[in-house]
Design an enzyme around this catalytic site. Sequence first.
Site, PDB file in Angstrom:
ATOM      1  N   ASP A 403      38.304  19.404  37.530  1.00  0.00           N
ATOM      2  CA  ASP A 403      39.115  19.555  36.144  1.00  0.00           C
ATOM      3  C   ASP A 403      40.999  19.550  36.668  1.00  0.00           C
ATOM      4  OD1 ASP A 403      40.375  19.619  33.504  1.00  0.00           O
ATOM      5  OD2 ASP A 403      41.677  21.353  34.576  1.00  0.00           O
ATOM      6  N   GLU A 456      38.398  14.101  36.659  1.00  0.00           N
ATOM      7  CA  GLU A 456      39.182  14.088  36.335  1.00  0.00           C
ATOM      8  C   GLU A 456      40.433  13.934  37.257  1.00  0.00           C
ATOM      9  OE1 GLU A 456      42.318  15.896  32.339  1.00  0.00           O
ATOM     10  OE2 GLU A 456      41.608  16.626  34.526  1.00  0.00           O
TER      11      GLU A 456
END
Length: 716
Positions: A403, A456
């Site tokens: 993330d 990401e």
Amino acid sequence: MTPSADAIAALLEGRQADPFALLGPHAGPAGTFVRAWLPGAQKVLAHDLSGTVLGELKPVGDGMVEGIVAGPPRPLWYYARGGGGEWWVKDPYSFGPVLGPTDDFLIAEGTHLRLHDKLGAHPIRHEGADGMHFAVWAPNAQVVSVVGDWNGWDAKRHPMRRRGDVGVWEIFLPDVGPGQAYKFAIRGPDGQLLPLKADPFAFASELRPATASRTAAPIDHDWHDAAHRAHWASIDPRRVPISIYEVHAGSWQREDDGGFLHWDRMADRLIPYVIAMGFTHIEFLPISEHPYDPSWGYQTTGLYAPSARFGDPAGFARFVDGAHKAGIGVLLDWVPAHFPVDAHGLAQFDGTALYEHEDPRLGFHPDWQTAIYNFGRREVSQFLVNNALFWAEHYHVDGLRVDAVASMLYRDYSREPGEWIPNADGGRENWEAVDFLRATNRAIYREHPGVFTVAEESTSWPGVSRPAHEGGLGFGFKWNMGFMHDTLSYMAREPVHRQHHHDDITFGLTYAFAENFVLPLSHDEVVHGKGSLLTKMAGDEWQKFANLRAYYALMWGYPGKKLLFMGQEFAQAREWSEERALDWELLEAPAHAGVSLLVRDLNHRYRDTPALHARDCEGDGFCWAVVDDAAQSVFAWERRAPGEPPVLVVANMTPVPRYGYRVPVSANGRWREILNSDASAYGGSGLGNLGVVEGKDGSVVLTLPPLATMWFRLER
């Protein structure tokens, strides 16, 4: 053998930094001298672990007992009597250390890749006794004690041994077993007692709002997924179908009383559903322990502990094994970018900025009000790399989606001038984070073949999915945030205006093979006032559904692996909320059921058709057929794979049917329609090409349904 009054006072007040110097057995000129703190004991007999009496210890005040015992220093077992009661207790200060010099060396060097086997709480047999070994890194602490259910949460009872210069504190507590709540009581460098801290390496935790760690037995699961793991270790994931169903475990479905599904119940429901829908992988939003439900798990305080919301940790192992036996991979969202500043967590862990940077311009994230890991500190990087390896080893996960990578790569991420500190070269790059990400990816791919990582990453940082040894960050895949942003922007426009924004679709193909991309329609697109994917679509109700179907078929025909957030596969109308289950009753409505059927068919066609997946990440798998028909908002391309029949993808993004529309093709012959998003079974108008068209003179002539995408496969 007679310590100063100050030393004893420090021990009784929980300020003694070296309890092993005062307590336990010590060789002396008159034999082995023993001191123990046994409040309330009036008579104490010392035994060895076999039960042989070695001598008597007598009270000397303040709960202390002392005496000479027979034989050399060894582990001791006390029989105590006093206050009308009697009890037996083994002396933790009679046991030697568990960690060794090799551990010290590797920890100091920052290269210990078995740290999750050493730090934390581990049930072991040590020097003839069963118990729990506790170890924690707190180099700036004056005193560290372990407190828990077994000692009344009294910091004076079990102060720990400091291991030299590495800053690790350890203690073996005999007879402490799994299932006990515990924390660490830490006195900072100023001597002040900090809020009790959860174990950074805890393998289990209490259910929120409680925040203690729990001692846990090793996962005793008989795995049956060798074939699954061997398969993924033997193939190139870029060249196989990957279609990911993104799931928030707390809100996919709920129990009838509104409670969370535990892992076994979730396995019974979710795995068969994913199989039926044709997805290849489940990706969970973070499942590691976190105190705050609305963080969705992205503000974790227990990186090594599956959340207690969903049952015991072994349940997650059973879930993964069940998914693997069914041929489904399991990916986890992993959050090494930042951590919350809850008092029981990592923030100011030993009274100093230990895991984070001290300067908030480096160590505090303004968007999320969280702390940023100090990636340049060897011990911190080691803690995180070990965590990545831990999930792959202990729970057999198939991959990690990392993330907020962009927030790690740039020192000025979401900061104004003057709010960040340049690197040594005056630049904005966070080279310490780059080194950490490369180290993580090297370790994962070296230690666990078949496991892949996904970034990401929302910027144009070069080489995100290039191997680390070639100068890249070393990820296997990267989320294509540009695809998501541009195509959703296009689909939100009224069709009459789309001709002016044709490049929202075409531009992405100019860089589609610069990285190994995953096309994400993720949770981030259906929260915080953004609505659902259905409500983003332009037009009236019929057009919204038609647009969504056309969009999905375009995406599944577009190069790149696929990811879809839960609920969007049946066109959830409401915006997602972690507070409730999805609106499964919508499947009773034909329009929603039609979208669900389409997504199922998209997945199965994608998986069964090599031209649609075998060159997802390579330019020779794509060729434009119609790129410049902005006036009619038509797009067409071929997907290809060596030795396989090509697939023609054609999209008409207006509500106007097109008849006699000519599209160039790479081969003459019969092109069979294998998917039409306007099919009546999906809720469309049923307009099409009667199943097959004939390629002549290098082209096919098609009927293009309104707001629809079609796929044709060359028959050979």
